[in-house]
Design a protein around this motif. Structure first.
Motif, short mmCIF file in Angstrom:
data_model
loop_
_atom_site.label_atom_id
_atom_site.label_comp_id
_atom_site.label_asym_id
_atom_site.label_seq_id
_atom_site.Cartn_x
_atom_site.Cartn_y
_atom_site.Cartn_z
N MET A 175 -12.65 9.30 -4.41
CA MET A 175 -11.93 8.02 -4.28
C MET A 175 -12.93 6.87 -4.15
N GLU A 176 -13.99 7.11 -3.32
CA GLU A 176 -14.99 6.08 -3.12
C GLU A 176 -15.78 5.82 -4.40
N ARG A 177 -16.05 6.90 -5.18
CA ARG A 177 -16.77 6.73 -6.44
C ARG A 177 -15.95 5.89 -7.41
N LEU A 178 -14.66 6.15 -7.45
CA LEU A 178 -13.81 5.36 -8.35
C LEU A 178 -13.82 3.89 -7.94
N LYS A 179 -13.82 3.62 -6.67
CA LYS A 179 -13.81 2.25 -6.19
C LYS A 179 -15.11 1.55 -6.57
N LEU A 180 -16.24 2.21 -6.33
CA LEU A 180 -17.53 1.62 -6.67
C LEU A 180 -17.67 1.44 -8.17
N SER A 181 -17.14 2.39 -8.93
CA SER A 181 -17.20 2.26 -10.39
C SER A 181 -16.39 1.07 -10.86
N ARG A 182 -15.25 0.85 -10.23
CA ARG A 182 -14.42 -0.29 -10.62
C ARG A 182 -15.13 -1.60 -10.32
N ILE A 183 -15.78 -1.70 -9.16
CA ILE A 183 -16.49 -2.92 -8.79
C ILE A 183 -17.67 -3.15 -9.72
N VAL A 243 -17.93 -5.18 0.17
CA VAL A 243 -18.12 -5.49 1.59
C VAL A 243 -17.10 -6.51 2.10
N LEU A 244 -17.11 -7.70 1.53
CA LEU A 244 -16.32 -8.79 2.10
C LEU A 244 -14.81 -8.55 2.01
N LEU A 245 -14.33 -8.17 0.84
CA LEU A 245 -12.89 -7.97 0.68
C LEU A 245 -12.34 -6.85 1.58
N PRO A 246 -12.92 -5.64 1.53
CA PRO A 246 -12.34 -4.58 2.37
C PRO A 246 -12.52 -4.79 3.86
N ARG A 247 -13.67 -5.35 4.27
CA ARG A 247 -13.95 -5.47 5.70
C ARG A 247 -13.36 -6.73 6.33
N LEU A 248 -13.10 -7.74 5.51
CA LEU A 248 -12.60 -8.99 6.08
C LEU A 248 -11.21 -9.33 5.55
N SER A 259 -13.33 -12.57 -9.24
CA SER A 259 -13.32 -11.18 -8.77
C SER A 259 -12.42 -11.04 -7.56
N SER A 260 -12.39 -12.05 -6.69
CA SER A 260 -11.49 -12.02 -5.53
C SER A 260 -10.04 -11.99 -5.98
N LEU A 261 -9.70 -12.84 -6.94
CA LEU A 261 -8.33 -12.90 -7.42
C LEU A 261 -7.90 -11.57 -8.03
N ILE A 262 -8.77 -10.97 -8.83
CA ILE A 262 -8.44 -9.69 -9.47
C ILE A 262 -8.20 -8.61 -8.42
N GLU A 263 -9.10 -8.53 -7.41
CA GLU A 263 -8.95 -7.50 -6.38
C GLU A 263 -7.73 -7.74 -5.50
N GLY A 296 -0.49 -5.22 -5.78
CA GLY A 296 0.25 -4.22 -6.54
C GLY A 296 0.27 -2.87 -5.86
N TYR A 297 -0.86 -2.50 -5.27
CA TYR A 297 -0.94 -1.23 -4.54
C TYR A 297 -0.01 -1.22 -3.33
N ARG A 298 0.01 -2.34 -2.57
CA ARG A 298 0.89 -2.43 -1.41
C ARG A 298 2.36 -2.43 -1.83
N GLU A 299 2.64 -3.05 -2.97
CA GLU A 299 4.02 -3.06 -3.46
C GLU A 299 4.48 -1.65 -3.82
N LYS A 300 3.58 -0.88 -4.46
CA LYS A 300 3.91 0.50 -4.77
C LYS A 300 4.14 1.31 -3.50
N GLN A 301 3.29 1.06 -2.49
CA GLN A 301 3.47 1.74 -1.21
C GLN A 301 4.81 1.40 -0.59
N ALA A 302 5.16 0.11 -0.65
CA ALA A 302 6.43 -0.33 -0.05
C ALA A 302 7.61 0.31 -0.77
N VAL A 303 7.54 0.38 -2.10
CA VAL A 303 8.62 0.99 -2.87
C VAL A 303 8.74 2.47 -2.54
#
Length: 343
Positions: free
Chosen positions: A1-9, A58-63, A128-132, A138-145
Protein backbone atom coordinates in the motif's frame (compact mmCIF):
# COMPACT_ATOMS: atom_id res chain seq x y z
CA UNK A 1 0.00 0.00 0.00
CA UNK A 2 2.84 2.35 0.91
CA UNK A 3 4.68 1.54 -2.34
CA UNK A 4 1.60 2.38 -4.35
CA UNK A 5 1.28 5.69 -2.54
CA UNK A 6 4.91 6.64 -3.12
CA UNK A 7 4.65 5.57 -6.75
CA UNK A 8 1.63 7.79 -7.22
CA UNK A 9 3.42 10.79 -5.71
CA UNK A 10 6.53 10.17 -7.81
CA UNK A 11 4.42 9.88 -10.96
CA UNK A 12 2.69 13.15 -10.14
CA UNK A 13 6.05 14.88 -9.58
CA UNK A 14 7.23 13.59 -12.98
CA UNK A 15 4.03 14.90 -14.58
CA UNK A 16 4.54 18.41 -13.16
CA UNK A 17 8.16 18.41 -14.28
CA UNK A 18 7.12 17.39 -17.78
CA UNK A 19 4.39 20.04 -17.86
CA UNK A 20 6.81 22.86 -17.10
CA UNK A 21 9.34 21.57 -19.60
CA UNK A 22 6.65 21.84 -22.27
CA UNK A 23 5.62 25.31 -21.03
CA UNK A 24 9.16 26.65 -21.23
CA UNK A 25 9.69 25.12 -24.65
CA UNK A 26 6.52 26.81 -25.90
CA UNK A 27 7.55 30.14 -24.39
CA UNK A 28 10.81 30.14 -26.30
CA UNK A 29 13.30 28.24 -24.19
CA UNK A 30 13.50 25.53 -26.82
CA UNK A 31 15.38 27.87 -29.18
CA UNK A 32 18.61 26.90 -27.41
CA UNK A 33 20.42 23.66 -27.99
CA UNK A 34 18.69 20.89 -26.01
CA UNK A 35 21.71 20.32 -23.77
CA UNK A 36 22.01 23.99 -22.89
CA UNK A 37 18.26 24.31 -22.40
CA UNK A 38 18.09 21.47 -19.86
CA UNK A 39 21.29 22.61 -18.18
CA UNK A 40 19.61 25.93 -17.49
CA UNK A 41 16.34 24.30 -16.48
CA UNK A 42 17.36 21.43 -14.24
CA UNK A 43 17.56 23.35 -10.90
CA UNK A 44 13.96 24.48 -11.33
CA UNK A 45 12.83 20.98 -12.34
CA UNK A 46 14.49 19.46 -9.29
CA UNK A 47 12.82 22.05 -7.07
CA UNK A 48 9.38 21.36 -8.59
CA UNK A 49 9.78 17.59 -8.10
CA UNK A 50 11.01 18.06 -4.51
CA UNK A 51 8.11 20.35 -3.60
CA UNK A 52 5.52 17.92 -5.04
CA UNK A 53 7.06 14.91 -3.28
CA UNK A 54 7.42 16.65 0.10
CA UNK A 55 3.89 17.94 -0.18
CA UNK A 56 2.39 14.55 -1.06
CA UNK A 57 4.48 12.38 1.24
CA UNK A 58 4.77 14.62 4.31
CA UNK A 59 2.64 17.76 4.49
CA UNK A 60 -0.69 16.44 3.20
CA UNK A 61 -0.89 13.21 5.25
CA UNK A 62 0.62 14.62 8.45
CA UNK A 63 -1.08 18.01 8.46
CA UNK A 64 -3.97 18.49 6.04
CA UNK A 65 -5.51 15.01 6.31
CA UNK A 66 -4.90 15.04 10.07
CA UNK A 67 -7.12 18.13 10.48
CA UNK A 68 -4.16 20.46 11.13
CA UNK A 69 -4.92 22.60 8.12
CA UNK A 70 -3.72 25.88 9.58
CA UNK A 71 -0.27 24.37 10.06
CA UNK A 72 -0.48 22.92 6.55
CA UNK A 73 -0.95 26.40 5.05
CA UNK A 74 2.01 27.71 7.06
CA UNK A 75 4.24 24.76 6.17
CA UNK A 76 3.22 24.86 2.50
CA UNK A 77 3.93 28.57 2.20
CA UNK A 78 7.30 28.07 3.90
CA UNK A 79 8.17 25.21 1.54
CA UNK A 80 7.32 27.21 -1.58
CA UNK A 81 9.16 30.28 -0.27
CA UNK A 82 12.25 28.25 0.63
CA UNK A 83 12.38 26.58 -2.78
CA UNK A 84 11.96 29.92 -4.55
CA UNK A 85 14.69 31.67 -2.52
CA UNK A 86 17.10 28.78 -3.02
CA UNK A 87 16.55 28.96 -6.76
CA UNK A 88 16.89 32.74 -6.78
CA UNK A 89 19.94 33.10 -4.58
CA UNK A 90 21.49 29.64 -4.31
CA UNK A 91 21.91 28.57 -7.94
CA UNK A 92 25.11 28.98 -9.91
CA UNK A 93 25.44 32.77 -10.50
CA UNK A 94 26.19 32.70 -14.20
CA UNK A 95 23.42 30.28 -15.14
CA UNK A 96 20.65 32.17 -16.92
CA UNK A 97 16.99 31.43 -16.51
CA UNK A 98 15.62 29.09 -19.21
CA UNK A 99 13.79 32.01 -20.79
CA UNK A 100 15.84 35.14 -21.35
CA UNK A 101 14.27 38.23 -19.87
CA UNK A 102 17.19 40.28 -21.07
CA UNK A 103 20.86 39.95 -21.81
CA UNK A 104 23.55 39.64 -19.24
CA UNK A 105 23.44 38.10 -15.82
CA UNK A 106 20.05 37.36 -14.43
CA UNK A 107 18.58 40.02 -12.13
CA UNK A 108 19.01 39.12 -8.47
CA UNK A 109 16.49 41.48 -6.94
CA UNK A 110 12.87 40.83 -6.02
CA UNK A 111 9.93 41.25 -8.39
CA UNK A 112 10.08 39.55 -11.76
CA UNK A 113 13.34 37.82 -10.89
CA UNK A 114 11.70 36.00 -7.99
CA UNK A 115 8.30 35.60 -9.65
CA UNK A 116 9.76 33.59 -12.52
CA UNK A 117 10.75 30.90 -10.00
CA UNK A 118 7.80 31.36 -7.66
CA UNK A 119 5.16 30.84 -10.34
CA UNK A 120 6.11 27.31 -11.47
CA UNK A 121 6.93 26.13 -7.91
CA UNK A 122 3.71 27.50 -6.44
CA UNK A 123 1.65 26.17 -9.35
CA UNK A 124 3.07 22.68 -8.91
CA UNK A 125 2.46 22.82 -5.14
CA UNK A 126 -1.13 24.05 -5.42
CA UNK A 127 -1.94 21.73 -8.31
CA UNK A 128 -0.58 18.64 -6.54
CA UNK A 129 -2.49 19.64 -3.40
CA UNK A 130 -5.72 19.98 -5.34
CA UNK A 131 -5.29 16.59 -7.02
CA UNK A 132 -4.56 14.82 -3.73
CA UNK A 133 -7.40 16.56 -1.90
CA UNK A 134 -9.85 15.57 -4.65
CA UNK A 135 -8.56 12.00 -4.55
CA UNK A 136 -8.91 11.94 -0.76
CA UNK A 137 -12.44 13.36 -0.98
CA UNK A 138 -13.38 10.62 -3.43
CA UNK A 139 -11.88 8.00 -1.13
CA UNK A 140 -13.82 9.34 1.87
CA UNK A 141 -17.00 9.42 -0.20
CA UNK A 142 -16.53 5.77 -1.12
CA UNK A 143 -15.96 4.97 2.55
CA UNK A 144 -19.12 6.84 3.51
CA UNK A 145 -21.17 5.01 0.88
CA UNK A 146 -19.79 1.66 2.00
CA UNK A 147 -20.47 2.48 5.66
CA UNK A 148 -23.99 3.58 4.75
CA UNK A 149 -24.62 0.33 2.91
CA UNK A 150 -23.34 -1.69 5.88
CA UNK A 151 -25.49 0.36 8.22
CA UNK A 152 -28.57 -0.16 6.08
CA UNK A 153 -27.91 -3.90 5.95
CA UNK A 154 -27.46 -4.08 9.70
CA UNK A 155 -30.51 -1.94 10.36
CA UNK A 156 -32.59 -4.09 8.00
CA UNK A 157 -31.67 -7.21 9.94
CA UNK A 158 -32.35 -5.36 13.16
CA UNK A 159 -35.76 -4.12 12.03
CA UNK A 160 -36.72 -7.61 10.91
CA UNK A 161 -35.87 -8.89 14.38
CA UNK A 162 -37.83 -6.25 16.29
CA UNK A 163 -41.19 -7.96 15.94
CA UNK A 164 -40.39 -11.56 16.81
CA UNK A 165 -43.41 -13.62 15.62
CA UNK A 166 -42.43 -16.53 17.85
CA UNK A 167 -42.33 -14.30 20.93
CA UNK A 168 -45.62 -12.60 20.04
CA UNK A 169 -47.32 -15.91 19.35
CA UNK A 170 -46.27 -17.37 22.70
CA UNK A 171 -47.17 -14.19 24.57
CA UNK A 172 -50.65 -14.04 23.06
CA UNK A 173 -51.23 -17.72 23.78
CA UNK A 174 -50.13 -17.27 27.38
CA UNK A 175 -52.34 -14.21 27.86
CA UNK A 176 -55.26 -16.06 26.27
CA UNK A 177 -54.76 -18.89 28.75
CA UNK A 178 -54.76 -16.39 31.61
CA UNK A 179 -58.05 -14.92 30.40
CA UNK A 180 -59.65 -18.36 30.29
CA UNK A 181 -58.49 -18.98 33.84
CA UNK A 182 -59.67 -15.51 34.81
CA UNK A 183 -56.22 -14.87 36.19
CA UNK A 184 -55.67 -11.34 37.47
CA UNK A 185 -52.36 -11.24 35.60
CA UNK A 186 -54.14 -11.18 32.23
CA UNK A 187 -54.91 -7.41 32.05
CA UNK A 188 -51.45 -6.52 33.33
CA UNK A 189 -49.78 -8.85 30.82
CA UNK A 190 -51.82 -7.41 27.98
CA UNK A 191 -50.71 -3.91 28.96
CA UNK A 192 -47.10 -5.09 29.03
CA UNK A 193 -47.40 -6.52 25.53
CA UNK A 194 -49.11 -3.36 24.29
CA UNK A 195 -46.34 -1.21 25.75
CA UNK A 196 -43.67 -3.38 24.10
CA UNK A 197 -45.35 -3.15 20.71
CA UNK A 198 -45.68 0.61 21.01
CA UNK A 199 -42.00 0.88 21.94
CA UNK A 200 -40.92 -1.36 19.05
CA UNK A 201 -43.06 0.31 16.40
CA UNK A 202 -42.88 3.98 17.39
CA UNK A 203 -40.24 4.83 19.99
CA UNK A 204 -37.58 2.81 18.15
CA UNK A 205 -37.81 5.16 15.16
CA UNK A 206 -35.95 7.85 17.14
CA UNK A 207 -32.17 7.97 17.42
CA UNK A 208 -32.21 7.79 21.20
CA UNK A 209 -34.65 7.12 24.01
CA UNK A 210 -34.50 7.49 27.78
CA UNK A 211 -32.75 4.61 29.52
CA UNK A 212 -35.89 4.09 31.61
CA UNK A 213 -37.82 3.10 28.46
CA UNK A 214 -35.22 0.47 27.55
CA UNK A 215 -35.29 -0.89 31.11
CA UNK A 216 -39.08 -1.03 31.04
CA UNK A 217 -38.99 -2.98 27.79
CA UNK A 218 -36.56 -5.54 29.25
CA UNK A 219 -38.69 -5.98 32.37
CA UNK A 220 -41.82 -6.48 30.28
CA UNK A 221 -40.00 -8.98 28.07
CA UNK A 222 -38.89 -11.03 31.08
CA UNK A 223 -42.34 -10.90 32.69
CA UNK A 224 -44.10 -12.13 29.56
CA UNK A 225 -41.66 -14.99 29.02
CA UNK A 226 -42.13 -16.11 32.61
CA UNK A 227 -45.84 -16.65 31.93
CA UNK A 228 -45.19 -19.86 30.01
CA UNK A 229 -44.06 -21.73 33.14
CA UNK A 230 -46.20 -21.47 36.26
CA UNK A 231 -43.43 -23.05 38.35
CA UNK A 232 -41.28 -19.97 37.85
CA UNK A 233 -37.80 -19.63 36.40
CA UNK A 234 -34.42 -18.98 37.91
CA UNK A 235 -34.13 -15.43 36.58
CA UNK A 236 -32.61 -12.48 38.44
CA UNK A 237 -32.70 -8.98 36.98
CA UNK A 238 -31.04 -6.07 38.77
CA UNK A 239 -31.64 -3.03 36.55
CA UNK A 240 -30.43 0.28 37.93
CA UNK A 241 -32.84 3.04 36.94
CA UNK A 242 -31.29 5.77 39.10
CA UNK A 243 -30.41 7.77 35.98
CA UNK A 244 -33.55 7.27 33.88
CA UNK A 245 -32.91 10.10 31.42
CA UNK A 246 -29.61 8.81 30.05
CA UNK A 247 -29.98 8.73 26.23
CA UNK A 248 -29.50 5.34 24.61
CA UNK A 249 -30.23 3.86 21.18
CA UNK A 250 -33.58 2.05 21.32
CA UNK A 251 -33.68 -1.75 21.51
CA UNK A 252 -29.92 -1.90 21.97
CA UNK A 253 -29.85 -4.12 25.06
CA UNK A 254 -32.69 -6.56 24.41
CA UNK A 255 -30.69 -8.80 21.99
CA UNK A 256 -28.41 -9.77 24.90
CA UNK A 257 -31.43 -10.82 26.97
CA UNK A 258 -33.07 -12.55 24.02
CA UNK A 259 -29.85 -14.46 23.34
CA UNK A 260 -29.76 -15.66 26.96
CA UNK A 261 -33.33 -16.98 26.80
CA UNK A 262 -32.63 -18.73 23.50
CA UNK A 263 -29.59 -20.65 24.63
CA UNK A 264 -29.87 -21.17 28.38
CA UNK A 265 -32.80 -23.64 28.61
CA UNK A 266 -33.89 -21.63 31.61
CA UNK A 267 -37.05 -23.77 31.90
CA UNK A 268 -34.86 -26.46 33.49
CA UNK A 269 -35.30 -25.20 37.05
CA UNK A 270 -32.57 -27.42 38.41
CA UNK A 271 -29.64 -26.05 36.41
CA UNK A 272 -30.97 -23.35 34.11
CA UNK A 273 -30.50 -19.73 35.10
CA UNK A 274 -30.24 -16.19 33.73
CA UNK A 275 -28.68 -13.23 35.53
CA UNK A 276 -29.15 -9.71 34.17
CA UNK A 277 -27.41 -6.73 35.70
CA UNK A 278 -27.42 -3.10 34.60
CA UNK A 279 -25.39 -0.52 36.53
CA UNK A 280 -25.16 3.16 35.68
CA UNK A 281 -21.87 5.03 35.84
CA UNK A 282 -20.98 8.70 35.68
CA UNK A 283 -20.85 8.58 31.87
CA UNK A 284 -22.87 5.54 30.84
CA UNK A 285 -23.81 2.00 31.75
CA UNK A 286 -22.34 -1.42 32.39
CA UNK A 287 -24.68 -4.18 31.23
CA UNK A 288 -24.01 -7.85 32.00
CA UNK A 289 -26.02 -10.91 31.05
CA UNK A 290 -25.02 -14.37 32.31
CA UNK A 291 -26.83 -17.56 31.38
CA UNK A 292 -26.43 -21.27 31.86
CA UNK A 293 -25.15 -23.49 29.09
CA UNK A 294 -26.99 -26.83 28.94
CA UNK A 295 -25.09 -30.05 28.51
CA UNK A 296 -27.13 -30.78 25.40
CA UNK A 297 -27.29 -27.71 23.12
CA UNK A 298 -30.71 -26.20 22.65
CA UNK A 299 -32.21 -26.16 19.14
CA UNK A 300 -31.67 -22.63 17.87
CA UNK A 301 -34.75 -20.58 17.30
CA UNK A 302 -34.34 -19.35 13.73
CA UNK A 303 -37.17 -16.82 13.97
CA UNK A 304 -36.23 -13.42 15.36
CA UNK A 305 -33.07 -12.27 17.04
CA UNK A 306 -30.13 -10.55 15.42
CA UNK A 307 -27.25 -12.28 17.21
CA UNK A 308 -24.29 -10.82 19.04
CA UNK A 309 -22.25 -10.31 15.84
CA UNK A 310 -24.86 -7.97 14.42
CA UNK A 311 -25.17 -6.22 17.79
CA UNK A 312 -21.42 -5.62 17.66
CA UNK A 313 -21.76 -4.06 14.19
CA UNK A 314 -24.57 -1.84 15.40
CA UNK A 315 -22.48 -0.70 18.36
CA UNK A 316 -19.59 0.14 16.03
CA UNK A 317 -21.92 2.28 13.93
CA UNK A 318 -23.70 4.03 16.79
CA UNK A 319 -20.96 4.27 19.42
CA UNK A 320 -17.54 4.19 17.73
CA UNK A 321 -14.74 4.29 20.33
CA UNK A 322 -17.39 4.62 23.05
CA UNK A 323 -18.10 0.98 23.88
CA UNK A 324 -16.38 -2.16 25.00
CA UNK A 325 -18.00 -5.57 24.65
CA UNK A 326 -16.48 -8.69 26.18
CA UNK A 327 -17.68 -12.29 26.00
CA UNK A 328 -16.79 -15.10 28.39
CA UNK A 329 -17.72 -18.58 27.27
CA UNK A 330 -17.24 -21.50 29.65
CA UNK A 331 -18.53 -25.05 29.81
CA UNK A 332 -21.50 -24.29 32.06
CA UNK A 333 -22.00 -20.53 31.70
CA UNK A 334 -21.95 -17.82 29.09
CA UNK A 335 -21.46 -14.15 29.98
CA UNK A 336 -21.44 -10.97 27.93
CA UNK A 337 -20.59 -7.55 29.33
CA UNK A 338 -21.13 -4.22 27.61
CA UNK A 339 -19.56 -1.00 28.82
CA UNK A 340 -21.18 1.88 27.02
CA UNK A 341 -20.39 5.60 27.18
CA UNK A 342 -23.61 7.53 26.68
CA UNK A 343 -22.64 11.11 27.60
Amino acid sequence: MERLKLSRIALQALAWVGLWVVVFMILGGGNDAPLRFFRRLWPLLVAIAAVVIINGAVLLPRLYFSDRRGWYVVAGAALVAAATLILQYGSVPDRAFPIDFGRGARPRGMGMATLRYLLPVATAFLGSSLIEVMRYAGYREKQAVQAQREQLTTELKFLKSQVNPHFLFNSLNNIYTLTLLRDEKAPESLLRLSGMLRYMLYDSETEAVALSREIEYIRNYIALLQLKDSRGMNITADLDDSRPNLPIAPLLLIPFVENAFKHSRVEDIGVGFIEINLATTSQGIEFTVINSVPAIPTPLDGVGGIGLDNVRKRLELLYPNRHQMSIESAEERFAVTLNLQLT
